[in-house]
Design a protein around this motif. Structure first.
Motif, PDB file in Angstrom:
ATOM      1  N   ASP A 129       1.022  -1.305   0.078  1.00 18.67           N
ATOM      2  CA  ASP A 129      -0.199   0.089   0.172  1.00 18.67           C
ATOM      3  C   ASP A 129       0.759   1.229   0.089  1.00 18.67           C
ATOM      4  O   ASP A 129       0.403   2.352  -0.148  1.00 18.67           O
ATOM      5  CB  ASP A 129      -0.939   0.188   1.317  1.00 18.67           C
ATOM      6  CG  ASP A 129      -2.123  -1.071   1.320  1.00 18.67           C
ATOM      7  OD1 ASP A 129      -2.282  -1.526  -0.034  1.00 18.67           O
ATOM      8  OD2 ASP A 129      -2.496  -1.666   2.266  1.00 18.67           O
ATOM      9  N   ARG A 130       2.252   1.043   0.240  1.00 22.22           N
ATOM     10  CA  ARG A 130       3.078   2.124   0.300  1.00 22.22           C
ATOM     11  C   ARG A 130       3.179   2.627  -1.166  1.00 22.22           C
ATOM     12  O   ARG A 130       3.455   1.926  -2.215  1.00 22.22           O
ATOM     13  CB  ARG A 130       4.517   1.735   0.756  1.00 22.22           C
ATOM     14  CG  ARG A 130       5.505   2.864   1.264  1.00 22.22           C
ATOM     15  CD  ARG A 130       6.473   2.382   2.009  1.00 22.22           C
ATOM     16  NE  ARG A 130       7.473   1.551   1.404  1.00 22.22           N
ATOM     17  CZ  ARG A 130       8.461   2.589   0.459  1.00 22.22           C
ATOM     18  NH1 ARG A 130       8.564   3.805   0.475  1.00 22.22           N
ATOM     19  NH2 ARG A 130       9.467   1.937  -0.118  1.00 22.22           N
ATOM     20  N   ARG A 131       3.347   4.078  -1.157  1.00 20.15           N
ATOM     21  CA  ARG A 131       3.766   4.635  -2.627  1.00 20.15           C
ATOM     22  C   ARG A 131       4.730   5.482  -2.404  1.00 20.15           C
ATOM     23  O   ARG A 131       5.209   6.137  -1.321  1.00 20.15           O
ATOM     24  CB  ARG A 131       2.516   5.422  -2.809  1.00 20.15           C
ATOM     25  CG  ARG A 131       1.138   4.997  -3.071  1.00 20.15           C
ATOM     26  CD  ARG A 131       1.101   3.873  -4.044  1.00 20.15           C
ATOM     27  NE  ARG A 131      -0.335   3.079  -4.360  1.00 20.15           N
ATOM     28  CZ  ARG A 131      -0.457   2.166  -3.638  1.00 20.15           C
ATOM     29  NH1 ARG A 131       0.487   1.338  -3.497  1.00 20.15           N
ATOM     30  NH2 ARG A 131      -1.745   1.598  -4.024  1.00 20.15           N
ATOM     31  N   PRO A 132       5.603   5.281  -3.402  1.00 21.12           N
ATOM     32  CA  PRO A 132       6.941   6.247  -3.520  1.00 21.12           C
ATOM     33  C   PRO A 132       6.569   8.005  -3.433  1.00 21.12           C
ATOM     34  O   PRO A 132       5.483   8.231  -3.654  1.00 21.12           O
ATOM     35  CB  PRO A 132       7.716   6.058  -4.840  1.00 21.12           C
ATOM     36  CG  PRO A 132       6.788   4.842  -5.364  1.00 21.12           C
ATOM     37  CD  PRO A 132       5.492   4.670  -4.752  1.00 21.12           C
ATOM     38  N   ALA A 133       7.736   8.654  -3.054  1.00 28.03           N
ATOM     39  CA  ALA A 133       7.182   9.984  -3.098  1.00 28.03           C
ATOM     40  C   ALA A 133       6.678  10.690  -4.210  1.00 28.03           C
ATOM     41  O   ALA A 133       6.050  11.527  -4.176  1.00 28.03           O
ATOM     42  CB  ALA A 133       8.550  10.896  -2.433  1.00 28.03           C
TER      43      ALA A 133
END
Length: 171
Positions: A129-133
């Motif tokens: 669920d993590r997205r890059p900056a």
């Protein structure tokens, strides 16, 4: 390495051409070129040269990469958290490793120092669920995190799939 057993770094390379590259930052031969990916086995999801490993990605976008550098091989661990896991070897004679997008040069990024030598590299693919900056909100493809675990080795071993992910796996 360091006094610690584990060194962890996070990167967010731009996976242009659906790939990013782990390489010796100073190598000039046996590195990623336009033909490297053509030699990849579809089941591996990676392509290997002596001084580089090309990691296929599910998105043409910035991708989260977590690098874990160990002094010794990892202890047996469950692979349940990952969709696909594959291992290969890489030589890093300069003691400087780069993580780049497929069309980025190693000289364009800050290299990561590590003891020169041969490493076994485990590449694990996991849904996240993590997205890059920076990422494309309208981009196509699953959001995956790519965990790279490396440790020194003397052996010259072949590519080995520890856990085969589903097919098709991207798009």
């Amino acid at each position: 390495m360091t006094d610690d057993r584990t060194v962890v770094r996070c990167f967010e390379p731009y996976a242009d051409h659906l790939a990013f590259v782990i390489s010796d930052a100073e190598a000039t031969e046996d590195i990623f070129d336009g033909d490297t990916w053509d030699k990849a086995d579809d089941t591996w999801r990676i392509s290997v040269e002596r001084h580089s490993i090309v990691v296929g990605t599910a998105r043409y976008d910035y991708v989260p990469v977590r690098l874990v550098l160990l002094d010794t091989p990892p202890e047996d661990e469950s692979l349940d958290a990952f969709d696909h896991v594959v291992e290969a070897d890489i030589l890093v004679p300069s003691g400087k490793m780069a993580v780049t997008g497929a069309t980025e040069l190693p000289s364009e990024v800050e290299p990561m120092p590590l003891p020169a030598g041969r490493y076994r590299v485990r590449v694990a693919y996991a849904q996240t669920d993590r997205r890059p900056a920076r990422f494309d909100l309208e981009g196509v493809g699953d959001h995956l995190e790519y965990q790279i675990t490396m440790w020194p080795t003397d052996a010259d071993r072949r590519v080995y799939v520890l856990k085969q992910g589903p097919s098709p796996w991207a798009y």
